[in-house]
Scaffold this motif. Structure first.
Motif, PDB file in Angstrom:
ATOM      1  N   ALA A 110       0.830  -1.208   0.000  1.00 38.75           N
ATOM      2  CA  ALA A 110       0.000   0.000   0.000  1.00 38.75           C
ATOM      3  C   ALA A 110       0.867   1.260   0.000  1.00 38.75           C
ATOM      4  CB  ALA A 110      -0.932   0.008   1.198  1.00 38.75           C
ATOM      5  N   HIS A 111       1.960   1.266   0.750  1.00 37.86           N
ATOM      6  CA  HIS A 111       2.883   2.390   0.835  1.00 37.86           C
ATOM      7  C   HIS A 111       2.146   3.703   1.088  1.00 37.86           C
ATOM      8  CE1 HIS A 111       5.896  -0.465  -0.222  1.00 37.86           C
ATOM      9  NE2 HIS A 111       5.324  -0.715  -1.390  1.00 37.86           N
ATOM     10  N   ARG A 112       1.248   3.640   2.088  1.00 37.15           N
ATOM     11  CA  ARG A 112       0.430   4.777   2.484  1.00 37.15           C
ATOM     12  C   ARG A 112       0.347   4.773   4.005  1.00 37.15           C
ATOM     13  NH1 ARG A 112      -4.026   2.639   1.258  1.00 37.15           N
ATOM     14  NH2 ARG A 112      -4.265   1.888   3.359  1.00 37.15           N
ATOM     15  N   GLN A 113       0.500   5.939   4.598  1.00 38.17           N
ATOM     16  CA  GLN A 113       0.311   6.101   6.032  1.00 38.17           C
ATOM     17  C   GLN A 113      -0.707   7.218   6.234  1.00 38.17           C
ATOM     18  OE1 GLN A 113       1.882   4.373   8.555  1.00 38.17           O
ATOM     19  NE2 GLN A 113       3.088   3.137   7.144  1.00 38.17           N
ATOM     20  N   THR A 114      -1.598   7.035   7.189  1.00 37.99           N
ATOM     21  CA  THR A 114      -2.642   8.008   7.458  1.00 37.99           C
ATOM     22  C   THR A 114      -2.555   8.443   8.913  1.00 37.99           C
ATOM     23  OG1 THR A 114      -4.045   6.884   5.841  1.00 37.99           O
ATOM     24  CG2 THR A 114      -5.133   8.401   7.350  1.00 37.99           C
ATOM     25  N   LEU A 115      -2.615   9.753   9.134  1.00 36.22           N
ATOM     26  CA  LEU A 115      -2.558  10.299  10.485  1.00 36.22           C
ATOM     27  C   LEU A 115      -3.659  11.330  10.663  1.00 36.22           C
ATOM     28  CD1 LEU A 115       0.682  10.346   9.288  1.00 36.22           C
ATOM     29  CD2 LEU A 115       0.909  10.260  11.749  1.00 36.22           C
ATOM     30  N   ASP A 116      -4.242  11.382  11.843  1.00 36.74           N
ATOM     31  CA  ASP A 116      -5.238  12.410  12.136  1.00 36.74           C
ATOM     32  C   ASP A 116      -4.532  13.739  12.354  1.00 36.74           C
ATOM     33  OD1 ASP A 116      -7.368  10.670  11.971  1.00 36.74           O
ATOM     34  OD2 ASP A 116      -7.288  10.152  14.091  1.00 36.74           O
ATOM     35  N   GLY A 117      -5.162  14.814  11.922  1.00 35.78           N
ATOM     36  CA  GLY A 117      -4.635  16.145  12.177  1.00 35.78           C
ATOM     37  C   GLY A 117      -3.466  16.526  11.303  1.00 35.78           C
ATOM     38  N   ALA A 118      -2.682  17.480  11.818  1.00 38.11           N
ATOM     39  CA  ALA A 118      -1.613  18.061  11.014  1.00 38.11           C
ATOM     40  C   ALA A 118      -0.362  18.327  11.836  1.00 38.11           C
ATOM     41  CB  ALA A 118      -2.102  19.364  10.398  1.00 38.11           C
ATOM     42  N   GLY A 119       0.000  17.424  12.718  1.00 35.72           N
ATOM     43  CA  GLY A 119       1.199  17.618  13.517  1.00 35.72           C
ATOM     44  C   GLY A 119       2.465  17.455  12.695  1.00 35.72           C
ATOM     45  N   ALA A 120       3.592  17.738  13.339  1.00 33.59           N
ATOM     46  CA  ALA A 120       4.890  17.586  12.685  1.00 33.59           C
ATOM     47  C   ALA A 120       5.164  16.103  12.429  1.00 33.59           C
ATOM     48  CB  ALA A 120       5.982  18.192  13.567  1.00 33.59           C
ATOM     49  N   LEU A 121       5.768  15.798  11.266  1.00 34.86           N
ATOM     50  CA  LEU A 121       5.950  14.415  10.833  1.00 34.86           C
ATOM     51  C   LEU A 121       7.413  14.043  10.660  1.00 34.86           C
ATOM     52  CD1 LEU A 121       3.280  14.293   7.974  1.00 34.86           C
ATOM     53  CD2 LEU A 121       3.000  13.555  10.342  1.00 34.86           C
ATOM     54  N   ASP A 122       7.729  12.809  11.012  1.00 35.55           N
ATOM     55  CA  ASP A 122       9.050  12.224  10.800  1.00 35.55           C
ATOM     56  C   ASP A 122       8.847  11.019   9.880  1.00 35.55           C
ATOM     57  OD1 ASP A 122      11.698  11.514  10.943  1.00 35.55           O
ATOM     58  OD2 ASP A 122      11.582  10.736  12.990  1.00 35.55           O
ATOM     59  N   VAL A 123       9.254  11.151   8.615  1.00 32.14           N
ATOM     60  CA  VAL A 123       9.072  10.104   7.606  1.00 32.14           C
ATOM     61  C   VAL A 123      10.416   9.416   7.382  1.00 32.14           C
ATOM     62  CG1 VAL A 123       8.388   9.614   5.228  1.00 32.14           C
ATOM     63  CG2 VAL A 123       7.242  11.448   6.506  1.00 32.14           C
ATOM     64  N   ARG A 124      10.432   8.092   7.515  1.00 33.55           N
ATOM     65  CA  ARG A 124      11.652   7.307   7.312  1.00 33.55           C
ATOM     66  C   ARG A 124      11.419   6.330   6.168  1.00 33.55           C
ATOM     67  NH1 ARG A 124      15.906   8.672  11.010  1.00 33.55           N
ATOM     68  NH2 ARG A 124      14.905  10.254  12.288  1.00 33.55           N
ATOM     69  N   LEU A 125      12.183   6.496   5.095  1.00 30.16           N
ATOM     70  CA  LEU A 125      12.060   5.639   3.917  1.00 30.16           C
ATOM     71  C   LEU A 125      13.075   4.512   4.017  1.00 30.16           C
ATOM     72  CD1 LEU A 125      11.907   8.528   1.298  1.00 30.16           C
ATOM     73  CD2 LEU A 125       9.970   7.263   2.245  1.00 30.16           C
ATOM     74  N   GLY A 126      12.582   3.284   4.086  1.00 29.67           N
ATOM     75  CA  GLY A 126      13.448   2.116   4.177  1.00 29.67           C
ATOM     76  C   GLY A 126      13.553   1.389   2.853  1.00 29.67           C
ATOM     77  N   ARG A 127      14.120   0.196   2.905  1.00 28.04           N
ATOM     78  CA  ARG A 127      14.349  -0.579   1.682  1.00 28.04           C
ATOM     79  C   ARG A 127      13.052  -0.904   0.939  1.00 28.04           C
ATOM     80  NH1 ARG A 127      17.527  -3.237  -1.442  1.00 28.04           N
ATOM     81  NH2 ARG A 127      16.967  -5.233  -2.332  1.00 28.04           N
ATOM     82  N   ASP A 128      12.062  -1.450   1.640  1.00 26.54           N
ATOM     83  CA  ASP A 128      10.824  -1.887   0.985  1.00 26.54           C
ATOM     84  C   ASP A 128       9.566  -1.202   1.496  1.00 26.54           C
ATOM     85  OD1 ASP A 128      12.146  -3.817  -0.648  1.00 26.54           O
ATOM     86  OD2 ASP A 128      12.303  -5.111   1.114  1.00 26.54           O
ATOM     87  N   SER A 129       9.693  -0.342   2.501  1.00 26.29           N
ATOM     88  CA  SER A 129       8.524   0.336   3.066  1.00 26.29           C
ATOM     89  C   SER A 129       8.987   1.555   3.841  1.00 26.29           C
ATOM     90  CB  SER A 129       7.742  -0.614   3.977  1.00 26.29           C
ATOM     91  OG  SER A 129       8.542  -0.990   5.084  1.00 26.29           O
ATOM     92  N   PHE A 130       8.034   2.272   4.421  1.00 27.89           N
ATOM     93  CA  PHE A 130       8.387   3.473   5.171  1.00 27.89           C
ATOM     94  C   PHE A 130       7.540   3.577   6.429  1.00 27.89           C
ATOM     95  CE2 PHE A 130       4.742   4.879   2.819  1.00 27.89           C
ATOM     96  CZ  PHE A 130       4.200   5.966   3.505  1.00 27.89           C
ATOM     97  N   THR A 131       7.992   4.422   7.338  1.00 28.44           N
ATOM     98  CA  THR A 131       7.253   4.686   8.574  1.00 28.44           C
ATOM     99  C   THR A 131       7.027   6.182   8.706  1.00 28.44           C
ATOM    100  OG1 THR A 131       9.260   4.865   9.896  1.00 28.44           O
ATOM    101  CG2 THR A 131       8.229   2.673   9.759  1.00 28.44           C
ATOM    102  N   VAL A 132       5.974   6.517   9.436  1.00 28.93           N
ATOM    103  CA  VAL A 132       5.695   7.911   9.764  1.00 28.93           C
ATOM    104  C   VAL A 132       5.395   7.968  11.245  1.00 28.93           C
ATOM    105  CG1 VAL A 132       4.172   9.894   9.383  1.00 28.93           C
ATOM    106  CG2 VAL A 132       4.737   8.390   7.478  1.00 28.93           C
ATOM    107  N   ALA A 133       6.028   8.891  11.933  1.00 29.93           N
ATOM    108  CA  ALA A 133       5.827   9.073  13.366  1.00 29.93           C
ATOM    109  C   ALA A 133       5.769  10.565  13.649  1.00 29.93           C
ATOM    110  CB  ALA A 133       6.965   8.412  14.141  1.00 29.93           C
ATOM    111  N   PRO A 134       5.232  10.935  14.802  1.00 31.81           N
ATOM    112  CA  PRO A 134       5.276  12.360  15.168  1.00 31.81           C
ATOM    113  C   PRO A 134       6.724  12.820  15.308  1.00 31.81           C
ATOM    114  CG  PRO A 134       3.750  11.145  16.573  1.00 31.81           C
ATOM    115  CD  PRO A 134       4.503  10.130  15.778  1.00 31.81           C
ATOM    116  N   LEU A 135       6.995  14.005  14.842  1.00 27.38           N
ATOM    117  CA  LEU A 135       8.325  14.596  14.956  1.00 27.38           C
ATOM    118  C   LEU A 135       8.333  15.473  16.192  1.00 27.38           C
ATOM    119  CD1 LEU A 135      11.149  15.150  13.780  1.00 27.38           C
ATOM    120  CD2 LEU A 135      10.121  17.005  12.461  1.00 27.38           C
ATOM    121  N   THR A 136       9.195  15.154  17.128  1.00 32.56           N
ATOM    122  CA  THR A 136       9.272  15.920  18.352  1.00 32.56           C
ATOM    123  C   THR A 136      10.596  16.666  18.389  1.00 32.56           C
ATOM    124  OG1 THR A 136      10.182  14.037  19.539  1.00 32.56           O
ATOM    125  CG2 THR A 136       7.798  14.329  19.631  1.00 32.56           C
ATOM    126  N   GLU A 137      10.602  17.793  19.089  1.00 30.20           N
ATOM    127  CA  GLU A 137      11.845  18.563  19.220  1.00 30.20           C
ATOM    128  C   GLU A 137      12.897  17.682  19.867  1.00 30.20           C
ATOM    129  OE1 GLU A 137      11.776  22.762  20.290  1.00 30.20           O
ATOM    130  OE2 GLU A 137       9.597  22.541  20.427  1.00 30.20           O
TER     131      GLU A 137
END
Length: 154
Positions: free
Chosen positions: A124-151
């Motif tokens: 699917a290579h899709r991530q869905t998050l509620d709202g519009a907070g800061a994002l930390d996107v990590r692109l790996g070999r076969d997929s990716f992750t998205v997490a909140p980006l914190t200071e």
């Protein structure tokens, strides 16, 4: 292709305009980081779109699309979405990283943010998050992750 060039131009112009950020107006706080690992997408570039949506019905429809479907239909979906959708796009090469302190302006606060990454591997290579907070996107070999980006996040 011409439409893609226009979207990219508007995206870059919006970044240069010093748009408001979700971090209460502080321009020193990052709102998006994208890191492509050295073996991302089998060492091939990855197209990444961050899509902010204000309409829950449209967000639900987009959440049903995989990355291949999104990238195939994004021009039509963008036109259909009008001012209910904002798209920021990048093409990341393995080993590259970007840190942004603003995104192009958007009239209202998004109810949902979707991230699509166009990989050569199935998925699917899709991530869905509620709202519009800061994002930390990590692109790996076969997929990716998205997490909140914190200071202070490395």
């Amino acid at each position: 292709m011409k439409r893609l060039a226009i979207i990219l131009s508007l995206t870059l112009a919006g970044c240069a305009a010093g748009a408001p950020t979700p971090s209460a107006g502080r321009t020193d706080v990052p709102v998006l980081r994208i890191v492509a690992e050295s073996d991302a997408n089998g060492r091939r570039p990855v197209a990444v779109d961050v899509v902010r949506v204000t309409d829950p019905a449209l967000a639900g429809r987009l959440a049903g699309l995989d990355a291949a479907g999104w990238f195939r239909d994004r021009e039509a979906l963008s036109a259909e979405g009008g001012n209910r959708i904002a798209i920021a796009s990048w093409e990341m090469v393995p080993g590259q990283s970007v840190l942004l302190h603003s995104l192009p302006p958007f009239a209202t606060t998004p109810t949902q943010t979707l991230v699509y990454a166009l990989y050569g591997a199935p998925g699917a290579h899709r991530q869905t998050l509620d709202g519009a907070g800061a994002l930390d996107v990590r692109l790996g070999r076969d997929s990716f992750t998205v997490a909140p980006l914190t200071e202070g996040t490395p």
